[in-house]
Design a protein around this motif. Sequence first.
Motif, PDB file in Angstrom:
ATOM      1  N   LEU A  92       3.369   3.721   3.090  1.00 29.90           N
ATOM      2  CA  LEU A  92       3.036   2.531   2.301  1.00 29.90           C
ATOM      3  C   LEU A  92       2.067   1.618   3.043  1.00 29.90           C
ATOM      4  N   VAL A  93       2.206   1.544   4.363  1.00 27.90           N
ATOM      5  CA  VAL A  93       1.291   0.728   5.172  1.00 27.90           C
ATOM      6  C   VAL A  93      -0.106   1.347   5.151  1.00 27.90           C
ATOM      7  N   ARG A  94      -0.183   2.667   5.386  1.00 23.65           N
ATOM      8  CA  ARG A  94      -1.491   3.348   5.419  1.00 23.65           C
ATOM      9  C   ARG A  94      -2.208   3.270   4.070  1.00 23.65           C
ATOM     10  N   SER A  95      -1.437   3.320   2.975  1.00 22.39           N
ATOM     11  CA  SER A  95      -2.045   3.286   1.642  1.00 22.39           C
ATOM     12  C   SER A  95      -2.481   1.876   1.245  1.00 22.39           C
ATOM     13  N   GLY A  96      -2.040   0.879   1.993  1.00 19.17           N
ATOM     14  CA  GLY A  96      -2.383  -0.495   1.670  1.00 19.17           C
ATOM     15  C   GLY A  96      -1.382  -1.165   0.749  1.00 19.17           C
ATOM     16  N   GLU A  97      -0.359  -0.434   0.351  1.00 17.72           N
ATOM     17  CA  GLU A  97       0.677  -1.009  -0.521  1.00 17.72           C
ATOM     18  C   GLU A  97       1.389  -2.170   0.180  1.00 17.72           C
ATOM     19  N   ILE A  98       1.781  -1.952   1.431  1.00  9.92           N
ATOM     20  CA  ILE A  98       2.376  -3.020   2.243  1.00  9.92           C
ATOM     21  C   ILE A  98       1.235  -3.669   3.023  1.00  9.92           C
ATOM     22  N   PRO A  99       1.104  -4.991   2.958  1.00 10.27           N
ATOM     23  CA  PRO A  99       0.011  -5.660   3.677  1.00 10.27           C
ATOM     24  C   PRO A  99       0.192  -5.532   5.192  1.00 10.27           C
ATOM     25  N   ALA A 100      -0.815  -4.969   5.851  1.00  7.93           N
ATOM     26  CA  ALA A 100      -0.722  -4.737   7.289  1.00  7.93           C
ATOM     27  C   ALA A 100      -2.113  -4.731   7.906  1.00  7.93           C
TER      28      ALA A 100
END
Length: 108
Positions: free
Chosen positions: A52-60
């Motif tokens: 989810l982090v790599r896909s941009g779903e979770i802001p990181a």
Amino acid sequence: MSNVVPFPHRPIPATTEGIPTTGTRAPVVSAVYTVAETAEILSLSLGSTYALVRSGEIPAIKLGGRWLIPKGRLHRWLDDLPEASTEDVAAELERLERAEQRQHRHGA
């Protein structure tokens, strides 16, 4: 000859607004979560959280090869998620029941 023994020099403690301090620093409160901390907060696996982090779903953000999740952005993102409908909850409960039944069939 004098019998007076001088006391060793003791430093005067530092004060903050008139309150003596111990000289130790206050603990640093991090402004970011690690991926592992985020996974724990969201009750997700570490692998799912990384995806989810790599896909941009979770802001990181990625700094020095490490993914960091700003606390404020994560909490805003969570607040902005749509609420689950009763149909969503029912479908998830059915999915969990089927998975549990499969587990009992294969484990028994």
